[in-house]
Design an enzyme around this catalytic site. Sequence first.
Site, PDB file in Angstrom:
ATOM      1  N   GLU A 111      51.436  90.993  66.771  1.00  7.92           N
ATOM      2  CA  GLU A 111      52.685  90.323  66.424  1.00  7.92           C
ATOM      3  C   GLU A 111      52.944  90.477  64.939  1.00  7.92           C
ATOM      4  OE1 GLU A 111      53.094  86.810  69.699  1.00  7.92           O
ATOM      5  OE2 GLU A 111      51.782  86.376  68.037  1.00  7.92           O
ATOM      6  N   CYS A 125      55.634  89.410  57.615  1.00  6.60           N
ATOM      7  CA  CYS A 125      54.209  89.125  57.749  1.00  6.60           C
ATOM      8  C   CYS A 125      53.650  90.129  58.763  1.00  6.60           C
ATOM      9  CB  CYS A 125      54.085  87.684  58.239  1.00  6.60           C
ATOM     10  SG  CYS A 125      52.410  87.164  58.563  1.00  6.60           S
ATOM     11  N   CYS A 132      41.166  89.228  65.731  1.00  7.53           N
ATOM     12  CA  CYS A 132      40.361  89.104  64.503  1.00  7.53           C
ATOM     13  C   CYS A 132      38.924  88.811  64.916  1.00  7.53           C
ATOM     14  CB  CYS A 132      40.903  87.970  63.635  1.00  7.53           C
ATOM     15  SG  CYS A 132      40.060  87.840  62.046  1.00  7.53           S
ATOM     16  N   CYS A 136      37.685  81.559  62.332  1.00  8.47           N
ATOM     17  CA  CYS A 136      38.047  80.351  61.602  1.00  8.47           C
ATOM     18  C   CYS A 136      38.501  79.328  62.640  1.00  8.47           C
ATOM     19  CB  CYS A 136      39.149  80.652  60.592  1.00  8.47           C
ATOM     20  SG  CYS A 136      38.645  81.962  59.456  1.00  8.47           S
ATOM     21  N   CYS A 139      42.306  78.611  63.524  1.00 10.22           N
ATOM     22  CA  CYS A 139      43.219  79.752  63.678  1.00 10.22           C
ATOM     23  C   CYS A 139      43.239  80.263  65.114  1.00 10.22           C
ATOM     24  CB  CYS A 139      42.792  80.867  62.724  1.00 10.22           C
ATOM     25  SG  CYS A 139      43.779  82.363  62.919  1.00 10.22           S
ATOM     26  N   GLY A 187      44.520  89.380  62.071  1.00  4.32           N
ATOM     27  CA  GLY A 187      43.454  90.225  61.551  1.00  4.32           C
ATOM     28  C   GLY A 187      43.049  89.946  60.119  1.00  4.32           C
ATOM     29  N   SER A 241      42.238  82.623  51.422  1.00  8.31           N
ATOM     30  CA  SER A 241      42.273  81.485  52.338  1.00  8.31           C
ATOM     31  C   SER A 241      41.090  80.591  52.014  1.00  8.31           C
ATOM     32  CB  SER A 241      42.173  81.987  53.779  1.00  8.31           C
ATOM     33  OG  SER A 241      43.293  82.770  54.075  1.00  8.31           O
ATOM     34  N   LEU A 242      41.315  79.608  51.154  1.00 10.17           N
ATOM     35  CA  LEU A 242      40.203  78.801  50.667  1.00 10.17           C
ATOM     36  C   LEU A 242      39.887  77.634  51.628  1.00 10.17           C
ATOM     37  CD1 LEU A 242      38.237  78.631  48.294  1.00 10.17           C
ATOM     38  CD2 LEU A 242      39.851  77.091  47.163  1.00 10.17           C
ATOM     39  N   HIS A 243      40.824  76.741  51.799  1.00  8.60           N
ATOM     40  CA  HIS A 243      40.788  75.684  52.822  1.00  8.60           C
ATOM     41  C   HIS A 243      39.724  74.599  52.659  1.00  8.60           C
ATOM     42  CE1 HIS A 243      43.658  78.259  54.654  1.00  8.60           C
ATOM     43  NE2 HIS A 243      42.810  79.078  55.199  1.00  8.60           N
ATOM     44  N   ASN A 318      49.424  74.359  61.503  1.00  8.99           N
ATOM     45  CA  ASN A 318      50.305  74.663  62.630  1.00  8.99           C
ATOM     46  C   ASN A 318      49.501  74.584  63.914  1.00  8.99           C
ATOM     47  OD1 ASN A 318      52.760  75.361  61.168  1.00  8.99           O
ATOM     48  ND2 ASN A 318      51.540  77.045  60.355  1.00  8.99           N
ATOM     49  N   CYS A 361      51.999  80.554  60.424  1.00 12.12           N
ATOM     50  CA  CYS A 361      50.651  81.003  60.073  1.00 12.12           C
ATOM     51  C   CYS A 361      49.620  80.571  61.098  1.00 12.12           C
ATOM     52  CB  CYS A 361      50.196  80.345  58.779  1.00 12.12           C
ATOM     53  SG  CYS A 361      50.957  80.990  57.344  1.00 12.12           S
TER      54      CYS A 361
HETATM   55  N1  SAH Z   1      42.769  86.937  57.949  1.00  9.57           N
HETATM   56  C1  SAH Z   1      43.488  86.724  56.764  1.00  9.57           C
HETATM   57  C2  SAH Z   1      44.983  86.880  56.896  1.00  9.57           C
HETATM   58  C3  SAH Z   1      45.645  86.291  58.111  1.00  9.57           C
HETATM   59  S1  SAH Z   1      45.696  84.550  58.253  1.00  9.57           S
HETATM   60  C4  SAH Z   1      43.151  85.376  56.178  1.00  9.57           C
HETATM   61  O1  SAH Z   1      42.504  84.593  56.843  1.00  9.57           O
HETATM   62  O2  SAH Z   1      43.506  85.145  55.022  1.00  9.57           O
HETATM   63  C5  SAH Z   1      46.996  84.033  57.148  1.00  9.57           C
HETATM   64  C6  SAH Z   1      46.874  82.588  56.687  1.00  9.57           C
HETATM   65  O3  SAH Z   1      47.153  81.647  57.734  1.00  9.57           O
HETATM   66  C7  SAH Z   1      45.488  82.260  56.204  1.00  9.57           C
HETATM   67  O4  SAH Z   1      45.524  81.513  55.017  1.00  9.57           O
HETATM   68  C8  SAH Z   1      44.969  81.410  57.334  1.00  9.57           C
HETATM   69  O5  SAH Z   1      43.890  80.647  56.929  1.00  9.57           O
HETATM   70  C9  SAH Z   1      46.184  80.616  57.699  1.00  9.57           C
HETATM   71  N2  SAH Z   1      46.097  79.961  59.000  1.00  9.57           N
HETATM   72  C10 SAH Z   1      45.389  80.354  60.069  1.00  9.57           C
HETATM   73  N3  SAH Z   1      45.576  79.495  61.098  1.00  9.57           N
HETATM   74  C11 SAH Z   1      46.424  78.555  60.674  1.00  9.57           C
HETATM   75  C12 SAH Z   1      47.030  77.420  61.285  1.00  9.57           C
HETATM   76  N4  SAH Z   1      46.807  77.124  62.560  1.00  9.57           N
HETATM   77  N5  SAH Z   1      47.880  76.667  60.540  1.00  9.57           N
HETATM   78  C13 SAH Z   1      48.148  77.002  59.269  1.00  9.57           C
HETATM   79  N6  SAH Z   1      47.622  78.064  58.645  1.00  9.57           N
HETATM   80  C14 SAH Z   1      46.770  78.839  59.327  1.00  9.57           C
HETATM   81 FE1  SF4 Z   2      40.897  85.858  61.173  1.00  5.34          FE
HETATM   82 FE2  SF4 Z   2      42.352  84.973  59.092  1.00  5.34          FE
HETATM   83 FE3  SF4 Z   2      42.480  83.757  61.492  1.00  5.34          FE
HETATM   84 FE4  SF4 Z   2      40.273  83.546  60.022  1.00  5.34          FE
HETATM   85  S1  SF4 Z   2      42.334  82.767  59.483  1.00  5.34           S
HETATM   86  S2  SF4 Z   2      40.346  83.964  62.239  1.00  5.34           S
HETATM   87  S3  SF4 Z   2      40.165  85.557  59.080  1.00  5.34           S
HETATM   88  S4  SF4 Z   2      43.140  85.826  61.031  1.00  5.34           S
END
Ligand code: SAH
Ligand code: SF4
Length: 384
Positions: A111, A125, A132, A136, A139, A187, A241-243, A318, A361
């Site tokens: 997508e 995007c 992936c 995480c 995600c 990814g 992506s620190l979090h 999200n 995201c």
């Molecule tokens: N794999 C890479 C890029 C894709 S994810 C990465 O992790 O950086 C893009 C962004 O969306 C990242 O910051 C990820 O942590 C965030 N993300 C993933 N799942 C999410 C969710 N359910 N709600 C909000 N942000 C999310």
């Molecule tokens: Fe993969 Fe990025 Fe999602 Fe983590 S946040 S599972 S690295 S797509």
Amino acid sequence: MTALDLTSAKPDAEARMRPLFGLARAEIADVIGEALSLDAKKARMRASQLWRWAYHYGVTDFEAMTDIGKEMRAALAGLFSLERPKVVDRQVSIDGTRKYLIEVAPGALIECVYIPDVGKAGALCVSSQVGCTLNCTFCHTGTQALVRNLTAGEIVAQVMAVKDDLAEWPSGGDDRRLSNIVFMGMGEPLYNLDNVARAIEIIADGDGISISRRRITVSTSGVVPEIARLGESAGTMLAISLHATNDKLRDELVPINRKYPINELLDACRTYPGVSNVRKITFEYVMLKGVNDSDAEARALVRLLKDIPAKINLIPFNPWPGAPYECSSWERIEAFAAIVNKAGYASPIRTPRGRDILAACGQLKSESVKIRASERVKAVGSGQ
Ligand code: SAH
Ligand code: SF4
């Protein structure tokens, strides 16, 4: 006058056309030179013409390349394909966000999402992998079973398909709607850096799509050994992506942290090629209710980033079906943002876009697991 030797172009059935997207300009010239027995200079000229038609004007038919002679057009058509990937589904959100489900190859679905009014005009995007391999916990993409790297051509083809849909040809006008690219789709781009860098080379080329590297952002969960190479080979903006602000929590949320902990990640950021106060690194921080959203963590975040040219992006979580988290309350996000703001970081909250079509995201996950790709293609194809 020497007649053009097209006998070696093999326009017959056994000749296999190569997809053009994904080839560097020099590679296109090599293919042309070899197949049509042209000297290097002539081959380069033809490659430049082709490049401009493909990426500046977005033509899909060699017949439209009017400054190329008829015979040469036919020869090029026997060598390269300008075919777009199949857009299996397209959804438009009430806020104008567009989500595309693209079949890059039989059974491989990804997508990408176009978001208007982000960046200079609008951002796309893109995905770098099918699914992936990282997991995480917040995600959706990480839960998808099928995973493979996308080729450079498959990455560029996402941009081409969306530019077609936006009627964004020729490229590069002042009224462009697509001004920025973010590698924040499906990814982990730094697990596929060679193809990502190659795609960026094509997307940034000033004679074609012409989206500058300053307007391209690659987001990583923290593949530390590849961060410097991203700067050297692609020269894009970086997002992390620190979090979480401590290793214990980050180990849980972003499991790659067990391999590359926060201090190593931030060291790689400090030395990221080109980082400066005008080229800041974006730190993404997803707001998870009761998990990482306290005032103390906001202060820890500010402390952690104090010597790095940084922007902070707070992303409201999200939700997706079955997700183990909830989004922090709006008051909590605002209180967290106020601390971050006071430390000098402007407008840190990222407004969720396309939530109604699950385009925000981390919500991207192709339906391939639930509905077989072939069935879905059939349904769309028959207008159901
Ligand atoms: N794999 C890479 C890029 C894709 S994810 C990465 O992790 O950086 C893009 C962004 O969306 C990242 O910051 C990820 O942590 C965030 N993300 C993933 N799942 C999410 C969710 N359910 N709600 C909000 N942000 C999310
Ligand atoms: Fe993969 Fe990025 Fe999602 Fe983590 S946040 S599972 S690295 S797509």
